[in-house]
Design a protein around this motif. Structure first.
Motif: not given
Length: 480
Positions: A76-80, A129-131, A381-383, A386-391
């Motif tokens: 989630x951090x990578x995408x956020x 690391x996600x950043x 990636x930001x949008x 959330x989907x990647x985090x909750x799936x």
């Protein structure tokens, strides 16, 4: 003795300096190699961190759910943070941003090796690391796409094929490191390995400063009240106006929906195979086989897409729908206890999931235009973060409620099919020809941040005739 050829009449020095930067080859192939290495050290590493799962459960004596949030936080951090990476590239230089991201990715894993509690791991492996991963992935992808036009999907497929290769190789390697040096020593080595992203970023050529045309200077968003100028500048770096355009919003929604179910098999296929009665080695081999076919799918899809027989968005719709169907068939294929049926379905799923990956990114410049590609990729990636985090947690919840993974995989596959249906609502979707790119005039007010990218809307001869520096309102562009 040096041979000096006379300068062509009417040709500016800037045009001669940038001859070697025309698309379709040259230094772009070096950057494909850099993308190959950097993506393996981002997503290949992320996929293989499951090796540490059992070690963390035993050492910290926490629940599996609590440990699972480490990898989910990193993804989630990578995408956020991807929009931040894109904005920094637009404001400064992709070379510096990617190198800084490599340092942060390595630093997070090194600090994680000294963790004494789960919060420490959330902050180091997850946030730091996600950043770093967020500062690496989007700039590298946009930089490679800016150097190719006709073979853009193919080179992305080649660059992304390292994800499957590294996933296949990293799992036994990481297990060996854990057995030899324990999990702390293994994370320390992985931190050092991640620092190899830094030389990948160093391969990006820094942009040369250009003298700004008078027209661009008049349209400078820094003019006017300081606060308004600052807001306009931030909006231009982040490419926020694309969020008001229907084609981009529709596409972002489609990608978000497919992202809900895309990662579920990577987390739960092995567990489902074990529950279906297969041995741990058989279960692991299904995932390895899917990873191998994933590699083939990425390259084959890129090659076929660049032949030009079908529009990339149509191929993306097809591969997404097929991937969703095969995810739904994964638990069904094992109901009879047939390992061959499960293996065949896993191979087909791996091929389709790999085939759609390159197209997801290659379609973006066709929707928003190449000049706004960097910011649009970051926002996408930001949008979808959330989907990647909750799936995956949603899939786990369905398993807890029903007692098996049948509902989990059926719902996950349904999200991919819903995403493919959403793609069909894009404007002019059913046209056989690619719609024209957004006119440049719509973006001049945003400074024309990407002169190298702008050049790629025309042919190389047009680019040479216009000159790379024309229309640039920003002395430091991201696309190298």
């Amino acid at each position: 003795m040096t041979n000096v050829e006379p300068r062509a009449e009417g040709r500016r020095p800037e045009e001669e300096e940038d001859e070697d930067e025309t698309p379709e080859g040259g230094w772009g192939w070096v950057l494909v190699g850099a993308l190959f290495v950097s993506t393996s050290l981002v997503f290949g590493l992320m996929r293989s961190l499951g090796v540490f799962f059992v070690e963390f459960v035993q050492y910290f004596e926490e629940s599996a759910q609590a440990i699972s949030w480490i990898s989910s936080t990193g993804l989630a951090a990578q995408q956020f943070f991807s929009p931040l990476g894109a904005a920094l590239c637009n404001a400064y230089d992709a070379r510096v941003v990617v190198m800084a991201g490599g340092c942060l990715a390595g630093l997070g894993l090194v600090l994680a090796s000294q963790a004494t509690c789960l919060v420490h791991l959330y902050l180091t492996m997850g946030v730091i690391s996600g950043l770093g991963w967020g500062l690496v992935f989007t700039p590298m992808v946009a930089t490679v796409m800016a150097h190719f036009t006709r073979r853009r999907t193919l080179v992305l497929g080649v660059g992304f094929s390292s994800i499957g290769l590294s996933s296949f190789a990293f799992n036994p390697l990481f297990q060996l490191l854990v057995e030899t040096y324990a999990w702390r020593g293994a994370l320390l080595i992985l931190g050092a390995l991640s620092l190899n992203i830094v030389p990948c970023g160093a391969l990006i050529r820094p942009r040369r400063r250009r003298r700004r045309p008078e027209a661009a200077a008049k349209a400078d968003p820094q003019r006017g009240p300081p606060l308004a100028a600052a807001l306009r500048r931030v909006a231009s770096y982040l490419e926020l106006p694309v969020l008001l355009e229907r084609p981009y919003v529709t596409y972002a929604l489609a990608v978000t929906l497919l992202n809900v179910g895309y990662f579920v098999p990577y987390f739960h296929l092995v567990a489902h195979s074990r529950q279906a009665g297969f041995s741990e080695y058989q279960a692991a081999f299904v995932m390895s086989a899917a990873g191998a076919s994933d590699i083939l799918g990425r390259v084959a899809s890129g090659w076929f897409s660049d032949l030009g027989h079908f529009r990339p968005v149509h191929l993306l719709t097809l591969w997404t729908a097929l991937a969703g169907a095969f995810i739904m068939l994964l638990p069904v294929s094992s109901l009879s206890g047939s390992y061959a049926a499960l293996m065949a379905t896993g191979l087909l799923y791996g091929f389709c999931s790999g085939a759609l990956t390159s197209l997801v990114f290659a379609v973006v410049p066709m929707i928003v235009g190449v000049p706004r590609m960097m910011g649009a990729l970051g926002l996408l990636q930001l949008i979808e973060s959330g989907a990647g985090l909750l799936g995956t947690p949603l899939s786990g919840l369905l398993k807890d409620v029903t007692g098996d993974y049948l509902a989990s995989f059926v719902v996950s596959g349904a999200f991919l099919i819903l995403g493919s249906l959403t793609l069909t609502t894009l404007p002019r979707y059913f046209s056989r020809k690619e719609p024209p790119a957004p006119p440049h005039g719509l973006h001049h007010k945003d400074q024309g941040l990407h002169p190298e990218a702008e050049r790629m809307h025309g042919s190389p001869s047009d680019a040479d005739r216009r000159g790379v520096g024309e229309g640039s309102g920003n002395p430091k562009e991201c696309v190298a």
